[in-house]
Design a protein around this motif. Structure first.
Motif, PDB file in Angstrom:
ATOM      1  N   THR A 299       7.953 -67.923 -19.441  1.00  0.00           N
ATOM      2  CA  THR A 299       8.091 -68.158 -20.734  1.00  0.00           C
ATOM      3  C   THR A 299       7.848 -69.818 -21.139  1.00  0.00           C
ATOM      4  O   THR A 299       7.155 -70.119 -22.051  1.00  0.00           O
ATOM      5  CB  THR A 299       9.504 -67.898 -21.388  1.00  0.00           C
ATOM      6  OG1 THR A 299       9.450 -66.293 -21.214  1.00  0.00           O
ATOM      7  CG2 THR A 299       9.748 -68.210 -22.871  1.00  0.00           C
ATOM      8  N   GLU A 300       8.383 -70.640 -19.983  1.00  0.00           N
ATOM      9  CA  GLU A 300       8.384 -72.148 -20.185  1.00  0.00           C
ATOM     10  C   GLU A 300       6.706 -72.515 -19.985  1.00  0.00           C
ATOM     11  O   GLU A 300       6.372 -73.483 -20.538  1.00  0.00           O
ATOM     12  CB  GLU A 300       9.192 -72.703 -19.567  1.00  0.00           C
ATOM     13  CG  GLU A 300      10.796 -72.531 -19.554  1.00  0.00           C
ATOM     14  CD  GLU A 300      11.769 -73.368 -18.586  1.00  0.00           C
ATOM     15  OE1 GLU A 300      12.750 -73.443 -18.889  1.00  0.00           O
ATOM     16  OE2 GLU A 300      11.105 -73.674 -17.551  1.00  0.00           O
ATOM     17  N   ARG A 301       6.177 -71.678 -19.219  1.00  0.00           N
ATOM     18  CA  ARG A 301       4.586 -72.117 -18.911  1.00  0.00           C
ATOM     19  C   ARG A 301       3.748 -71.408 -19.624  1.00  0.00           C
ATOM     20  O   ARG A 301       2.693 -71.052 -18.995  1.00  0.00           O
ATOM     21  CB  ARG A 301       4.788 -72.326 -17.348  1.00  0.00           C
ATOM     22  CG  ARG A 301       5.416 -73.055 -16.640  1.00  0.00           C
ATOM     23  CD  ARG A 301       5.979 -72.780 -15.129  1.00  0.00           C
ATOM     24  NE  ARG A 301       4.564 -72.930 -14.272  1.00  0.00           N
ATOM     25  CZ  ARG A 301       4.797 -72.384 -12.904  1.00  0.00           C
ATOM     26  NH1 ARG A 301       5.782 -72.182 -12.552  1.00  0.00           N
ATOM     27  NH2 ARG A 301       3.602 -72.517 -12.419  1.00  0.00           N
ATOM     28  N   LYS A 302       3.875 -70.988 -20.633  1.00  0.00           N
ATOM     29  CA  LYS A 302       2.763 -70.174 -21.344  1.00  0.00           C
ATOM     30  C   LYS A 302       1.797 -71.006 -21.567  1.00  0.00           C
ATOM     31  O   LYS A 302       0.625 -70.443 -21.441  1.00  0.00           O
ATOM     32  CB  LYS A 302       3.366 -69.575 -22.709  1.00  0.00           C
ATOM     33  CG  LYS A 302       4.323 -68.353 -22.545  1.00  0.00           C
ATOM     34  CD  LYS A 302       4.849 -67.947 -23.796  1.00  0.00           C
ATOM     35  CE  LYS A 302       5.401 -66.405 -23.779  1.00  0.00           C
ATOM     36  NZ  LYS A 302       5.933 -66.006 -25.314  1.00  0.00           N
ATOM     37  N   GLN A 303       1.731 -72.243 -21.944  1.00  0.00           N
ATOM     38  CA  GLN A 303       0.538 -73.082 -22.257  1.00  0.00           C
ATOM     39  C   GLN A 303      -0.042 -73.343 -20.856  1.00  0.00           C
ATOM     40  O   GLN A 303      -1.502 -73.251 -21.049  1.00  0.00           O
ATOM     41  CB  GLN A 303       0.835 -74.414 -22.911  1.00  0.00           C
ATOM     42  CG  GLN A 303       1.466 -74.381 -24.398  1.00  0.00           C
ATOM     43  CD  GLN A 303       1.520 -75.713 -25.104  1.00  0.00           C
ATOM     44  OE1 GLN A 303       1.727 -76.699 -24.404  1.00  0.00           O
ATOM     45  NE2 GLN A 303       1.593 -75.908 -26.395  1.00  0.00           N
ATOM     46  N   ARG A 308      -5.261 -72.163 -18.021  1.00  0.00           N
ATOM     47  CA  ARG A 308      -5.711 -71.656 -16.930  1.00  0.00           C
ATOM     48  C   ARG A 308      -6.718 -70.465 -17.165  1.00  0.00           C
ATOM     49  O   ARG A 308      -7.891 -70.230 -16.507  1.00  0.00           O
ATOM     50  CB  ARG A 308      -4.963 -71.252 -15.598  1.00  0.00           C
ATOM     51  CG  ARG A 308      -4.142 -72.306 -15.249  1.00  0.00           C
ATOM     52  CD  ARG A 308      -3.492 -71.908 -13.695  1.00  0.00           C
ATOM     53  NE  ARG A 308      -4.439 -71.304 -12.925  1.00  0.00           N
ATOM     54  CZ  ARG A 308      -4.205 -70.915 -11.633  1.00  0.00           C
ATOM     55  NH1 ARG A 308      -2.948 -70.758 -11.437  1.00  0.00           N
ATOM     56  NH2 ARG A 308      -4.964 -70.576 -10.904  1.00  0.00           N
ATOM     57  N   LYS A 309      -6.209 -69.472 -17.986  1.00  0.00           N
ATOM     58  CA  LYS A 309      -7.026 -68.473 -18.535  1.00  0.00           C
ATOM     59  C   LYS A 309      -8.299 -68.934 -19.195  1.00  0.00           C
ATOM     60  O   LYS A 309      -9.297 -68.448 -18.942  1.00  0.00           O
ATOM     61  CB  LYS A 309      -6.249 -67.349 -19.363  1.00  0.00           C
ATOM     62  CG  LYS A 309      -5.369 -66.543 -18.413  1.00  0.00           C
ATOM     63  CD  LYS A 309      -4.891 -65.470 -19.120  1.00  0.00           C
ATOM     64  CE  LYS A 309      -4.294 -64.538 -18.490  1.00  0.00           C
ATOM     65  NZ  LYS A 309      -3.687 -63.331 -19.242  1.00  0.00           N
ATOM     66  N   ALA A 310      -7.871 -69.971 -20.021  1.00  0.00           N
ATOM     67  CA  ALA A 310      -9.180 -70.308 -20.770  1.00  0.00           C
ATOM     68  C   ALA A 310     -10.491 -71.129 -19.990  1.00  0.00           C
ATOM     69  O   ALA A 310     -11.685 -71.126 -20.187  1.00  0.00           O
ATOM     70  CB  ALA A 310      -8.809 -71.311 -21.857  1.00  0.00           C
ATOM     71  N   LEU A 311      -9.847 -71.719 -18.624  1.00  0.00           N
ATOM     72  CA  LEU A 311     -10.629 -72.323 -17.916  1.00  0.00           C
ATOM     73  C   LEU A 311     -11.355 -71.098 -16.874  1.00  0.00           C
ATOM     74  O   LEU A 311     -12.030 -71.476 -15.990  1.00  0.00           O
ATOM     75  CB  LEU A 311     -10.109 -73.510 -17.197  1.00  0.00           C
ATOM     76  CG  LEU A 311      -9.555 -74.753 -17.821  1.00  0.00           C
ATOM     77  CD1 LEU A 311      -8.755 -75.506 -16.996  1.00  0.00           C
ATOM     78  CD2 LEU A 311     -11.025 -75.188 -18.408  1.00  0.00           C
ATOM     79  N   GLY A 312     -11.082 -69.909 -17.222  1.00  0.00           N
ATOM     80  CA  GLY A 312     -11.845 -68.695 -16.375  1.00  0.00           C
ATOM     81  C   GLY A 312     -10.885 -68.106 -15.222  1.00  0.00           C
ATOM     82  O   GLY A 312     -11.153 -67.312 -14.559  1.00  0.00           O
ATOM     83  N   ALA A 313      -9.502 -68.439 -15.276  1.00  0.00           N
ATOM     84  CA  ALA A 313      -8.953 -67.759 -14.229  1.00  0.00           C
ATOM     85  C   ALA A 313      -8.558 -66.487 -14.643  1.00  0.00           C
ATOM     86  O   ALA A 313      -8.518 -66.070 -15.694  1.00  0.00           O
ATOM     87  CB  ALA A 313      -7.460 -68.561 -14.176  1.00  0.00           C
ATOM     88  N   LYS A 387      -0.610 -60.881 -18.113  1.00  0.00           N
ATOM     89  CA  LYS A 387      -1.038 -60.033 -19.201  1.00  0.00           C
ATOM     90  C   LYS A 387      -1.111 -60.896 -20.562  1.00  0.00           C
ATOM     91  O   LYS A 387      -1.165 -60.356 -21.868  1.00  0.00           O
ATOM     92  CB  LYS A 387      -0.140 -58.853 -19.391  1.00  0.00           C
ATOM     93  CG  LYS A 387      -0.649 -57.719 -18.223  1.00  0.00           C
ATOM     94  CD  LYS A 387       0.561 -56.746 -18.529  1.00  0.00           C
ATOM     95  CE  LYS A 387       0.403 -55.593 -17.469  1.00  0.00           C
ATOM     96  NZ  LYS A 387       1.452 -54.537 -17.450  1.00  0.00           N
ATOM     97  N   LEU A 388      -0.611 -62.044 -20.465  1.00  0.00           N
ATOM     98  CA  LEU A 388      -0.448 -62.859 -21.784  1.00  0.00           C
ATOM     99  C   LEU A 388      -2.022 -63.253 -22.132  1.00  0.00           C
ATOM    100  O   LEU A 388      -2.830 -63.307 -21.705  1.00  0.00           O
ATOM    101  CB  LEU A 388       0.038 -63.977 -21.269  1.00  0.00           C
ATOM    102  CG  LEU A 388       1.683 -64.285 -20.969  1.00  0.00           C
ATOM    103  CD1 LEU A 388       1.788 -65.895 -20.468  1.00  0.00           C
ATOM    104  CD2 LEU A 388       2.369 -64.082 -22.472  1.00  0.00           C
ATOM    105  N   ASP A 389      -1.829 -63.153 -23.728  1.00  0.00           N
ATOM    106  CA  ASP A 389      -3.088 -63.249 -24.473  1.00  0.00           C
ATOM    107  C   ASP A 389      -3.291 -64.833 -24.366  1.00  0.00           C
ATOM    108  O   ASP A 389      -2.438 -65.731 -24.645  1.00  0.00           O
ATOM    109  CB  ASP A 389      -2.931 -62.950 -25.928  1.00  0.00           C
ATOM    110  CG  ASP A 389      -4.208 -63.090 -26.705  1.00  0.00           C
ATOM    111  OD1 ASP A 389      -4.055 -63.875 -27.439  1.00  0.00           O
ATOM    112  OD2 ASP A 389      -5.114 -62.102 -26.647  1.00  0.00           O
TER     113      ASP A 389
END
Length: 397
Positions: A299-303, A308-313, A387-389
């Motif tokens: 929860t604390e590290r959502k950003q 990481r997902k935006a960079l392709g993870a 699974k986070l969007d």
């Protein structure tokens, strides 16, 4: 994987208090398992040392609890019984007859009251009762019923504080009758199975037959099997034989040193398993605490997850990151718990003055189990992170 592990260590350092509280349950659980298994294993070894290594091939027969009944058939441990045993029970090496009597030994102003055992020739040697000095009974001593005695170390030191008991003559009082005996040997202090090398007093059985009770039945029958494993099986065979011969169960009590040790080890193993299971509950409780901490961490590290997902993870890489972090907590807790458990074991050893054996298998199992707990309880938070969007994660403050 290595990068995920190093990142996990950095997160631990940033949240020292949270990490320590997460570790507590795992540390206590692992340390408890190691201390419990060490205590049980050491207690089992102490039992074996108490019994000694000799006498493991012996099976003893004595009167059973049913002999007190008036209608019970009495088994006489005579020569016919000995012959029937040889014919009916396989793997018997030799059968020994013993008789006991209560007596008082006196030398000068010193006296000792104890049970004396009248034994057949070669019995003490068979029991590995080593002599400190002196000699064993000879065949002539047994046949003629010589008035000679072999003393345990404690009895000898009580009667002869200055030592040199061999060659001295003592008086043996039994049933208002006094007999003169010559001390011919003193036993070494040792653990010797069914016989005592410290408080034992041994006479030739020939003396008992001629001077105490003519043609006596033995009070105890000692069967020597051809191996310790055969002695365990022989217990049930002898019980069946005596039940068939007397027609009454419980007419005799049959004991084997080897079977007693095996039963004690079985009880200890069961106790160890039960206590380790109780200690493992601490690991499970610690795992639940770790899962809660990891959910808070996600929860604390959502950003961070969103970036990481935006960079392709991929979701698999995000899941692996948090699984490694969760497993790293329990891995660290397992290492600390093992060190703490070994330290506590040494403290207990010092306090109890008893050698403790730390089980390497218990250390390995508890370590693997602690890591498995971290992976199991960390899977849900890791999947939640995977699974986070991306948009919602980046928009979160």
């Amino acid at each position: 994987m290595l990068e995920d592990f190093l990142n996990a260590l950095q997160n631990f350092l940033r949240n020292k208090t949270r990490t320590f509280l997460s570790l507590l349950g795992v540390i206590i659980g692992v340390a408890s398992v190691i201390v419990i298994t060490s205590l049980v294993k050491s207690s089992a070894k102490q039992i074996e040392d108490t019994f000694g290594s000799s006498g493991l091939d012996l099976v003893s027969i004595s009167d059973g609890f049913m002999r007190r009944r008036r209608d019970a058939v009495t088994l006489n441990f005579d020569e016919k019984f000995r012959a029937d045993l040889f014919q009916s029970i396989p793997r018997i090496k030799k059968i020994w007859y013993n008789n006991t009597l209560s007596a008082t030994l006196s030398y000068g102003d010193t006296s000792v009251t104890s049970n004396c055992t009248a034994v057949e020739h070669g019995y003490l040697e068979m029991c590995s009762l080593a002599l400190d000095y002196g000699s064993y009974f000879s065949i002539t001593d047994s046949v003629e019923g010589a008035q000679k005695v072999i003393l345990g170390s404690e009895i000898a030191s009580g009667l002869f504080p200055d030592g040199n008991a061999v060659g001295r003559h003592i008086l043996l009082y039994t049933s208002k009758t006094a007999f003169g005996f010559e001390v011919i040997g003193v036993l070494k202090e040792q653990n010797s199975g069914m016989e005592s090398a410290t408080t034992g007093i041994y006479l030739p059985r020939g003396f008992y037959e001629k001077k105490i009770t003519p043609n006596p039945s033995a009070s105890t029958v000692m069967i020597q099997a051809d191996s310790p494993s055969a002695a365990v099986k022989m217990v049930s065979d002898v019980e069946d034989f005596c039940t068939q011969k007397s027609g009454t169960e419980g007419s005799v009590t049959v004991l084997s040193m080897q079977s007693m040790i095996e039963q004690a080890n079985s009880i200890m193993a069961t106790l160890s398993l039960m206590m380790s299971g109780i200690a493992a509950i601490s690991l499970l409780v610690g795992g639940i605490g770790i899962m809660n901490i990891m959910i808070v961490t996600v929860t604390e590290r959502k950003q961070e997850i969103g970036i990481r997902k935006a960079l392709g993870a991929s979701p698999a890489e995000i899941r692996r990151q948090f699984l490694v972090e969760s497993a790293s907590i329990t891995l660290l807790g397992g290492i600390i718990g093992i060190a703490l458990g070994i330290a506590i074991s040494f403290v207990v050893q010092y306090v109890r003055s008893q050698a403790l054996t730390v089980s390497s298998s218990a250390c390995a199992i508890s370590f693997v189990f602690s890591v498995a707990v971290g992976i199991f309880f960390g899977f849900h938070p890791a999947s939640r992170a995977a699974k986070l969007d991306v948009v919602k994660a980046l928009a979160d403050e």
